[in-house]
Design a protein around this motif. Structure first.
Motif, PDB file in Angstrom:
ATOM      1  N   ILE A   1      47.753  40.875 -29.483  1.00  0.00           N
ATOM      2  CA  ILE A   1      48.603  40.769 -28.670  1.00  0.00           C
ATOM      3  C   ILE A   1      48.423  39.684 -27.528  1.00  0.00           C
ATOM      4  CG2 ILE A   1      49.214  42.465 -26.296  1.00  0.00           C
ATOM      5  CD1 ILE A   1      48.393  44.629 -27.725  1.00  0.00           C
ATOM      6  N   ALA A   2      47.336  39.575 -27.095  1.00  0.00           N
ATOM      7  CA  ALA A   2      47.374  38.158 -26.130  1.00  0.00           C
ATOM      8  C   ALA A   2      47.543  36.946 -26.909  1.00  0.00           C
ATOM      9  CB  ALA A   2      45.201  38.307 -25.617  1.00  0.00           C
ATOM     10  N   LEU A   3      47.037  36.478 -27.913  1.00  0.00           N
ATOM     11  CA  LEU A   3      47.252  35.227 -28.484  1.00  0.00           C
ATOM     12  C   LEU A   3      48.716  35.671 -29.155  1.00  0.00           C
ATOM     13  CD1 LEU A   3      44.347  34.765 -30.834  1.00  0.00           C
ATOM     14  CD2 LEU A   3      44.906  33.745 -28.479  1.00  0.00           C
TER      15      LEU A   3
ATOM     16  N   CYS B   1      40.245  47.626 -31.358  1.00  0.00           N
ATOM     17  CA  CYS B   1      41.028  47.270 -30.356  1.00  0.00           C
ATOM     18  C   CYS B   1      40.823  46.528 -29.815  1.00  0.00           C
ATOM     19  CB  CYS B   1      40.039  48.580 -29.032  1.00  0.00           C
ATOM     20  SG  CYS B   1      40.290  50.432 -28.708  1.00  0.00           S
ATOM     21  N   GLY B   2      39.474  45.998 -29.911  1.00  0.00           N
ATOM     22  CA  GLY B   2      39.775  44.265 -29.527  1.00  0.00           C
ATOM     23  C   GLY B   2      40.050  43.586 -30.036  1.00  0.00           C
ATOM     24  N   THR B   3      40.169  43.620 -31.698  1.00  0.00           N
ATOM     25  CA  THR B   3      41.416  42.638 -33.013  1.00  0.00           C
ATOM     26  C   THR B   3      42.487  43.587 -31.958  1.00  0.00           C
ATOM     27  OG1 THR B   3      39.662  43.724 -33.669  1.00  0.00           O
ATOM     28  CG2 THR B   3      41.647  42.207 -34.742  1.00  0.00           C
ATOM     29  N   ILE B   4      42.945  44.161 -31.638  1.00  0.00           N
ATOM     30  CA  ILE B   4      44.291  43.899 -31.301  1.00  0.00           C
ATOM     31  C   ILE B   4      44.645  43.967 -29.454  1.00  0.00           C
ATOM     32  CG2 ILE B   4      45.881  46.346 -29.833  1.00  0.00           C
ATOM     33  CD1 ILE B   4      44.917  48.442 -32.288  1.00  0.00           C
ATOM     34  N   ALA B   5      44.319  43.828 -29.176  1.00  0.00           N
ATOM     35  CA  ALA B   5      43.527  43.484 -27.575  1.00  0.00           C
ATOM     36  C   ALA B   5      43.752  41.790 -28.131  1.00  0.00           C
ATOM     37  CB  ALA B   5      43.124  43.021 -26.693  1.00  0.00           C
TER      38      ALA B   5
ATOM     39  N   MET C   1      39.177  34.917 -21.814  1.00  0.00           N
ATOM     40  CA  MET C   1      39.586  35.476 -21.165  1.00  0.00           C
ATOM     41  C   MET C   1      38.927  37.037 -21.454  1.00  0.00           C
ATOM     42  SD  MET C   1      41.822  33.849 -18.308  1.00  0.00           S
ATOM     43  CE  MET C   1      42.311  32.313 -18.708  1.00  0.00           C
ATOM     44  N   VAL C   2      39.610  37.459 -22.924  1.00  0.00           N
ATOM     45  CA  VAL C   2      40.192  38.389 -23.750  1.00  0.00           C
ATOM     46  C   VAL C   2      38.450  38.590 -23.895  1.00  0.00           C
ATOM     47  CG1 VAL C   2      41.305  39.388 -25.401  1.00  0.00           C
ATOM     48  CG2 VAL C   2      42.186  37.980 -24.509  1.00  0.00           C
ATOM     49  N   ALA C   3      37.416  37.964 -24.570  1.00  0.00           N
ATOM     50  CA  ALA C   3      36.338  38.342 -25.086  1.00  0.00           C
ATOM     51  C   ALA C   3      35.324  38.781 -23.572  1.00  0.00           C
ATOM     52  CB  ALA C   3      35.874  37.376 -25.417  1.00  0.00           C
TER      53      ALA C   3
ATOM     54  N   MET D   1      52.569  20.035 -30.077  1.00  0.00           N
ATOM     55  CA  MET D   1      52.692  21.486 -29.837  1.00  0.00           C
ATOM     56  C   MET D   1      51.613  22.213 -29.945  1.00  0.00           C
ATOM     57  SD  MET D   1      55.890  23.861 -30.840  1.00  0.00           S
ATOM     58  CE  MET D   1      55.760  23.371 -31.985  1.00  0.00           C
ATOM     59  N   ALA D   2      51.083  21.794 -30.924  1.00  0.00           N
ATOM     60  CA  ALA D   2      49.391  23.221 -31.908  1.00  0.00           C
ATOM     61  C   ALA D   2      48.513  22.637 -30.639  1.00  0.00           C
ATOM     62  CB  ALA D   2      49.057  21.986 -33.270  1.00  0.00           C
ATOM     63  N   GLU D   3      48.114  21.159 -30.444  1.00  0.00           N
ATOM     64  CA  GLU D   3      46.906  21.060 -29.201  1.00  0.00           C
ATOM     65  C   GLU D   3      46.747  22.397 -28.149  1.00  0.00           C
ATOM     66  OE1 GLU D   3      46.910  16.445 -29.166  1.00  0.00           O
ATOM     67  OE2 GLU D   3      46.390  16.349 -30.845  1.00  0.00           O
ATOM     68  N   ILE D   4      48.599  21.979 -27.323  1.00  0.00           N
ATOM     69  CA  ILE D   4      48.951  22.958 -26.558  1.00  0.00           C
ATOM     70  C   ILE D   4      48.674  24.438 -26.369  1.00  0.00           C
ATOM     71  CG2 ILE D   4      50.497  23.194 -24.869  1.00  0.00           C
ATOM     72  CD1 ILE D   4      51.441  20.225 -24.958  1.00  0.00           C
ATOM     73  N   LEU D   5      49.271  24.934 -27.708  1.00  0.00           N
ATOM     74  CA  LEU D   5      48.770  26.328 -28.039  1.00  0.00           C
ATOM     75  C   LEU D   5      47.268  26.399 -28.612  1.00  0.00           C
ATOM     76  CD1 LEU D   5      51.990  26.840 -30.395  1.00  0.00           C
ATOM     77  CD2 LEU D   5      51.343  27.332 -27.753  1.00  0.00           C
ATOM     78  N   ALA D   6      46.895  25.194 -28.663  1.00  0.00           N
ATOM     79  CA  ALA D   6      45.371  25.764 -29.378  1.00  0.00           C
ATOM     80  C   ALA D   6      44.025  25.707 -28.043  1.00  0.00           C
ATOM     81  CB  ALA D   6      44.565  25.186 -30.307  1.00  0.00           C
ATOM     82  N   LEU D   7      44.068  25.010 -26.886  1.00  0.00           N
ATOM     83  CA  LEU D   7      43.963  24.610 -25.501  1.00  0.00           C
ATOM     84  C   LEU D   7      44.771  25.932 -25.042  1.00  0.00           C
ATOM     85  CD1 LEU D   7      42.306  22.964 -23.897  1.00  0.00           C
ATOM     86  CD2 LEU D   7      44.593  22.723 -22.587  1.00  0.00           C
ATOM     87  N   LEU D   8      44.726  26.312 -25.081  1.00  0.00           N
ATOM     88  CA  LEU D   8      45.819  27.546 -24.284  1.00  0.00           C
ATOM     89  C   LEU D   8      45.210  29.130 -24.786  1.00  0.00           C
ATOM     90  CD1 LEU D   8      49.307  26.959 -23.322  1.00  0.00           C
ATOM     91  CD2 LEU D   8      47.796  27.084 -21.676  1.00  0.00           C
ATOM     92  N   SER D   9      45.368  29.348 -26.199  1.00  0.00           N
ATOM     93  CA  SER D   9      45.197  29.971 -27.051  1.00  0.00           C
ATOM     94  C   SER D   9      43.301  30.075 -27.018  1.00  0.00           C
ATOM     95  CB  SER D   9      44.862  29.607 -28.620  1.00  0.00           C
ATOM     96  OG  SER D   9      46.158  30.139 -28.887  1.00  0.00           O
ATOM     97  N   ARG D  10      42.411  28.898 -26.434  1.00  0.00           N
ATOM     98  CA  ARG D  10      40.893  29.286 -26.458  1.00  0.00           C
ATOM     99  C   ARG D  10      40.816  29.796 -25.530  1.00  0.00           C
ATOM    100  NH1 ARG D  10      39.143  23.690 -28.353  1.00  0.00           N
ATOM    101  NH2 ARG D  10      40.880  23.223 -27.137  1.00  0.00           N
ATOM    102  N   ASP D  11      41.163  29.281 -24.220  1.00  0.00           N
ATOM    103  CA  ASP D  11      41.159  29.188 -22.838  1.00  0.00           C
ATOM    104  C   ASP D  11      41.377  31.599 -22.395  1.00  0.00           C
ATOM    105  OD1 ASP D  11      40.223  26.890 -21.879  1.00  0.00           O
ATOM    106  OD2 ASP D  11      42.668  26.888 -20.762  1.00  0.00           O
TER     107      ASP D  11
END
Length: 83
Positions: free
Chosen positions: A59-61, A52-56, A15-17, A1-11
């Protein structure tokens, strides 16, 4: 589960950056034009955009983590039964 969340979070973080890199200069220009009409002027510093970037990012993560954990806890048999 942690690996899937890390993969999704990295992608998602990429995109947010990218969205922040595209939006911040445009926002700085437009807000500067809008605020120039007022008698009392102030500038928006780097701190505002970093906040603003930190808040974005938060929220996304947070959203990805919540949906990912909720999906990981479900029984896969129930999902396969209806397909």
């Amino acid at each position: 589960m942690a690996e899937i969340l890390a993969l999704l979070s990295r992608d998602l973080a990429k995109m947010v950056a990218l969205a922040c890199l595209l939006a911040f200069p445009l926002a700085h220009f437009l807000v500067g034009q809008w605020l120039s009409r007022y008698a009392y002027q102030f500038g928006l510093g780097l701190t505002t955009y970093l906040l603003c970037g930190t808040i974005a990012f938060a929220i996304a993560l947070g959203t990805v983590a919540y949906i990912g954990v909720r999906a990981a806890r479900k029984n896969p048999v129930n999902a396969l039964r209806y397909e």
